[in-house]
Design a protein around this motif. Structure first.
Motif, mmCIF file in Angstrom:
data_model
loop_
_atom_site.group_PDB
_atom_site.id
_atom_site.type_symbol
_atom_site.label_atom_id
_atom_site.label_comp_id
_atom_site.label_asym_id
_atom_site.label_seq_id
_atom_site.Cartn_x
_atom_site.Cartn_y
_atom_site.Cartn_z
ATOM 1 N N PHE A 38 9.595 0.383 -1.680
ATOM 2 C CA PHE A 38 8.550 -0.261 -0.888
ATOM 3 C C PHE A 38 8.134 -1.605 -1.487
ATOM 4 N N PHE A 39 8.115 -1.684 -2.820
ATOM 5 C CA PHE A 39 7.776 -2.953 -3.452
ATOM 6 C C PHE A 39 8.823 -4.006 -3.115
ATOM 7 N N GLN A 83 0.833 -1.206 0.000
ATOM 8 C CA GLN A 83 0.000 0.000 0.000
ATOM 9 C C GLN A 83 0.869 1.259 0.000
ATOM 10 N N LEU A 84 1.965 1.213 0.752
ATOM 11 C CA LEU A 84 2.889 2.352 0.748
ATOM 12 C C LEU A 84 3.489 2.567 -0.641
ATOM 13 N N ALA A 85 3.802 1.473 -1.338
ATOM 14 C CA ALA A 85 4.324 1.582 -2.702
ATOM 15 C C ALA A 85 3.289 2.240 -3.611
ATOM 16 N N LYS A 86 2.039 1.839 -3.454
ATOM 17 C CA LYS A 86 0.961 2.413 -4.262
ATOM 18 C C LYS A 86 0.775 3.895 -3.929
ATOM 19 N N ASP A 87 0.795 4.230 -2.649
ATOM 20 C CA ASP A 87 0.628 5.622 -2.235
ATOM 21 C C ASP A 87 1.751 6.511 -2.757
ATOM 22 N N ALA A 88 2.985 5.986 -2.735
ATOM 23 C CA ALA A 88 4.122 6.759 -3.250
ATOM 24 C C ALA A 88 3.922 7.054 -4.737
ATOM 25 N N ASN A 116 17.605 -2.289 -0.722
ATOM 26 C CA ASN A 116 16.737 -1.355 0.006
ATOM 27 C C ASN A 116 17.548 -0.195 0.577
ATOM 28 N N LYS A 117 18.710 -0.498 1.141
ATOM 29 C CA LYS A 117 19.559 0.565 1.693
ATOM 30 C C LYS A 117 20.025 1.522 0.603
ATOM 31 N N LYS A 118 20.376 0.961 -0.551
ATOM 32 C CA LYS A 118 20.824 1.792 -1.677
ATOM 33 C C LYS A 118 19.691 2.697 -2.161
ATOM 34 N N LEU A 119 18.505 2.126 -2.331
ATOM 35 C CA LEU A 119 17.360 2.913 -2.789
ATOM 36 C C LEU A 119 16.970 3.982 -1.769
#
Length: 129
Positions: free
Chosen positions: A75-76, A11-16, A94-97
């Motif tokens: 988030f994905f 959901q956070l990925a979608k919201d972003a 994830n850390k890089k992103l």
């Protein structure tokens, strides 16, 4: 990781991704104002300031769009890692992103402030003129 948390990260990925529209509209309206100034002022005295302003609005929009893409991707990938067994999870991407997102976010703030300042300079110069 429980299903509820995984769903939350999706959901956070979608919201972003959905924030993209609001950023584009907000920043585009600023750039539209710059075009309006160009159209009503046919004089060439301060067009270089308007050109700088327009460039920085475009840079800001580009940075915001890319930052939102990175955020949604992060988030994905986070949700995908949480679906795996704990010993199979890898967090380097994830850390890089996350680092890239922070850099892009700060850069967009800087370019936006420069665009606003140059717009103010243009307006003040035209008022004083």
């Amino acid at each position: 990781m429980c299903e509820k948390e995984i769903t939350q990260y999706h959901q956070l990925a979608k919201d972003a991704g959905n924030k993209l529209k609001s950023y584009v509209f907000s920043l585009s309206s600023g750039a539209t104002g710059v075009f309006f100034f160009l159209l009503i002022k046919n004089e060439g005295n301060f067009k270089y300031i308007l050109s700088i302003t327009l460039l920085f609005f475009v840079f800001t929009i580009t940075l915001c769009l890319y930052e939102l893409r990175i955020d949604a991707q992060r988030f994905f990938l986070l949700a995908k890692e949480l679906e795996k067994e704990e010993k199979e999870q890898k967090w380097e991407t994830n850390k890089k992103l996350k680092s890239q997102r922070l850099t892009l976010m700060n850069a967009s703030y800087i370019t936006f402030v420069i665009a606003i300042i140059s717009t103010c300079i243009y307006l003040v110069l035209n008022i004083v003129k």
